[in-house]
Design an enzyme around this catalytic site. Structure first.
Site, PDB file in Angstrom:
ATOM      1  N   ILE A 144       0.834  -1.204   0.000  1.00  0.00           N
ATOM      2  CA  ILE A 144       0.000   0.000   0.000  1.00  0.00           C
ATOM      3  C   ILE A 144       0.866   1.251   0.000  1.00  0.00           C
ATOM      4  O   ILE A 144       0.597   2.208  -0.733  1.00  0.00           O
ATOM      5  CB  ILE A 144      -0.963  -0.028   1.199  1.00  0.00           C
ATOM      6  CG1 ILE A 144      -1.996  -1.148   1.014  1.00  0.00           C
ATOM      7  CG2 ILE A 144      -1.659   1.325   1.363  1.00  0.00           C
ATOM      8  CD1 ILE A 144      -2.879  -1.388   2.217  1.00  0.00           C
ATOM      9  N   ILE A 218      -4.389   5.860   6.811  1.00  0.00           N
ATOM     10  CA  ILE A 218      -5.226   4.787   6.244  1.00  0.00           C
ATOM     11  C   ILE A 218      -4.743   3.436   6.761  1.00  0.00           C
ATOM     12  O   ILE A 218      -5.102   2.397   6.195  1.00  0.00           O
ATOM     13  CB  ILE A 218      -5.228   4.823   4.694  1.00  0.00           C
ATOM     14  CG1 ILE A 218      -3.813   4.982   4.112  1.00  0.00           C
ATOM     15  CG2 ILE A 218      -6.098   5.987   4.205  1.00  0.00           C
ATOM     16  CD1 ILE A 218      -2.970   3.764   4.128  1.00  0.00           C
ATOM     17  N   ALA A 219      -3.972   3.455   7.855  1.00  0.00           N
ATOM     18  CA  ALA A 219      -3.382   2.230   8.393  1.00  0.00           C
ATOM     19  C   ALA A 219      -4.240   1.685   9.536  1.00  0.00           C
ATOM     20  O   ALA A 219      -5.157   0.898   9.306  1.00  0.00           O
ATOM     21  CB  ALA A 219      -1.950   2.502   8.843  1.00  0.00           C
ATOM     22  N   ARG A 220      -3.930   2.094  10.731  1.00  0.00           N
ATOM     23  CA  ARG A 220      -4.675   1.719  11.927  1.00  0.00           C
ATOM     24  C   ARG A 220      -4.732   2.928  12.854  1.00  0.00           C
ATOM     25  O   ARG A 220      -3.766   3.671  12.996  1.00  0.00           O
ATOM     26  CB  ARG A 220      -3.995   0.558  12.657  1.00  0.00           C
ATOM     27  CG  ARG A 220      -4.222  -0.807  12.012  1.00  0.00           C
ATOM     28  CD  ARG A 220      -5.652  -1.268  12.230  1.00  0.00           C
ATOM     29  NE  ARG A 220      -5.888  -2.616  11.735  1.00  0.00           N
ATOM     30  CZ  ARG A 220      -6.395  -2.885  10.535  1.00  0.00           C
ATOM     31  NH1 ARG A 220      -6.687  -1.890   9.705  1.00  0.00           N
ATOM     32  NH2 ARG A 220      -6.619  -4.125  10.166  1.00  0.00           N
ATOM     33  N   GLU A 249     -12.860   2.501  17.010  1.00  0.00           N
ATOM     34  CA  GLU A 249     -13.924   2.412  15.994  1.00  0.00           C
ATOM     35  C   GLU A 249     -15.098   1.593  16.523  1.00  0.00           C
ATOM     36  O   GLU A 249     -14.884   0.596  17.227  1.00  0.00           O
ATOM     37  CB  GLU A 249     -13.356   1.768  14.724  1.00  0.00           C
ATOM     38  CG  GLU A 249     -12.272   2.619  14.084  1.00  0.00           C
ATOM     39  CD  GLU A 249     -11.662   1.984  12.841  1.00  0.00           C
ATOM     40  OE1 GLU A 249     -12.178   0.937  12.381  1.00  0.00           O
ATOM     41  OE2 GLU A 249     -10.675   2.522  12.327  1.00  0.00           O
ATOM     42  N   HIS A 267     -13.558   4.122   7.899  1.00  0.00           N
ATOM     43  CA  HIS A 267     -12.730   2.950   7.575  1.00  0.00           C
ATOM     44  C   HIS A 267     -13.179   2.330   6.246  1.00  0.00           C
ATOM     45  O   HIS A 267     -13.573   1.167   6.179  1.00  0.00           O
ATOM     46  CB  HIS A 267     -12.802   1.914   8.706  1.00  0.00           C
ATOM     47  CG  HIS A 267     -11.600   1.006   8.738  1.00  0.00           C
ATOM     48  ND1 HIS A 267     -11.108   0.471   9.902  1.00  0.00           N
ATOM     49  CD2 HIS A 267     -10.802   0.528   7.749  1.00  0.00           C
ATOM     50  CE1 HIS A 267     -10.055  -0.288   9.633  1.00  0.00           C
ATOM     51  NE2 HIS A 267      -9.851  -0.273   8.331  1.00  0.00           N
TER      52      HIS A 267
END
Length: 301
Positions: A144, A218-220, A249, A267
Site C-alpha cells: 500500500i 489509512i493504516a490503523r 472504531e 474505515h
C-alpha cells in the site's frame, strides 16, 4: 447450492452478505459463541483472536481474515498451536492507496469543508493549498505504501519513506519517523498496527510535522495518539488531517467531527464493490484450499 462441509466455522465479526452466504453454503456457521469443535474462524481485519479464545478451540485449524490487517490476532499463540492465518493480500492495495490520495487532496483543497459551506448557501470560502510540489512522507512502504508513492509521484514533490529497511525503489529512504515527519509536508501512515507501532505518532511527532503539515492515516487508528492529534489540530500545530481509521472504531471523537480542517471516512479504504467481491472470493479460496490439504493463496508466512 453446495452441500455444507462437516466443519464448524465461527464468524468473529460481521462480513459482507455475499461472503456470509458463500460460507453458509460450505460450513456450519456460528455467530455468537464458537463451539469447541470450531475448525475455522472468519472475520474482518479488526477482529480479536487471543490466546484465551484459542485455548477454547482445540480443533481450530485456520483463521481467515477478510482483509489484510491481523494485529488483533495472537500470531505467536496461533503458531504454537499450528493454526494457519490467511489474509487477502494485493486485492485492496489500489483502493486503499486511492483513498489515501483522496483524503490528502480533500484536506489541502478543502473539498469536504467547501461542500458543506456551499450546501449552507455560502459561496465565499477560505483558500485551499496547492497540492503540487508538496514533500511527501510515507511511513511503511509495503504494497500500500508503494502504491501511495506511485500515485503521489506525478504531483512533482519529493517522496521519502521510513520502513524497517531500505528498499529498491526510486524514493528516498529516511531511517526514522521523527526525521521523516520533520521533512514532510504530507505524512501518510501505511504501517501495520500492533505493539511495535502503537502511539508512534505522538505529540512530539506532530510537532515535527509542523503547522504546514497534513497527516493522512489509512493504516490503523492505534498508530496515532488521538488526544495528541486533537490537541495539535485545535491549536493549529498541524494544518489538517485525513483519517480513515480511529482509535476506538466506530466511535469518532466529537472534537474531530467538528473541525473543518479534518476529513473523515468510516474505515472505507477497501470499500469498493470490486475489492469487496474479490476479498470475499479469496476468503473462500483460502478456506477451501486449506481443507483440501493445499496451501491457502493468502497464507501468512
Amino acid at each position: 447450492m453446495l452441500s455444507p462441509m462437516p466443519h464448524d466455522l465461527f464468524l468473529a465479526t460481521a462480513v459482507p452478505p455475499a461472503l456470509d452466504i458463500a460460507l453458509a453454503e460450505r460450513f456450519t456457521l456460528h455467530r455468537d459463541t464458537p463451539p469447541p469443535t470450531t475448525r475455522a474462524i472468519v472475520g474482518g481485519g479488526m477482529m480479536t483472536v487471543d490466546a484465551a479464545l484459542l485455548d477454547r478451540l482445540p480443533e481450530l485449524e485456520i483463521i481467515a481474515v477478510h482483509g489484510v490487517g491481523h494485529d488483533g490476532i495472537d500470531r505467536a499463540a496461533a503458531a504454537a498451536r499450528g493454526i494457519r492465518i490467511a489474509i487477502t493480500p494485493d486485492i485492496l492495495t489500489e483502493d486503499v492507496a486511492d483513498q489515501a490520495i483522496a483524503l490528502w487532496l480533500a484536506v489541502d483543497r478543502r473539498i469536504a469543508a467547501n461542500d458543506r459551506a456551499l450546501r449552507m448557501g455560502n459561496w465565499t470560502v477560505p483558500l485551499g493549498r496547492r497540492a503540487s510540489g508538496r514533500r511527501i512522507g510515507i511511513f511503511g512502504l509495503g504494497r500500500i505504501g508503494q502504491a501511495i508513492a506511485a500515485r503521489a509521484a506525478p504531483f512533482g514533490g519529493e517522496i521519502a519513506y521510513t520502513a524497517r529497511s531500505e528498499k529498491s525503489v526510486p524514493w528516498r529512504f529516511v531511517p526514522d519517523l521523527a526525521t521523516l515527519a520533520a521533512e514532510s509536508d504530507v505524512l501518510f501512515l501505511a504501517a501495520p498496527g500492533g505493539a511495535e507501532t502503537r502511539g508512534v505518532v505522538d505529540a512530539g511527532m506532530l510537532e515535527r510535522l509542523g503547522p504546514e503539515g497534513v497527516l493522512v492515516n489509512i493504516a490503523r487508528g492505534s498508530l496515532v495518539d488521538e488526544d495528541a492529534l486533537i490537541a495539535a489540530l485545535e491549536s493549529h500545530g498541524i494544518a489538517g488531517a485525513g483519517l480513515d481509521v480511529f482509535a476506538e472504531e466506530p466511535d469518532v471523537p466529537f472534537a474531530l467531527r467538528r473541525m473543518n480542517h479534518v476529513v473523515l471516512a468510516p474505515h472505507q479504504g477497501s470499500a469498493t464493490r470490486e475489492a469487496r467481491a474479490a476479498m470475499a472470493d479469496m476468503v473462500v479460496a483460502n478456506l477451501e484450499a486449506h481443507f483440501a490439504g493445499e496451501v491457502p493463496p493468502g497464507l501468512l508466512g
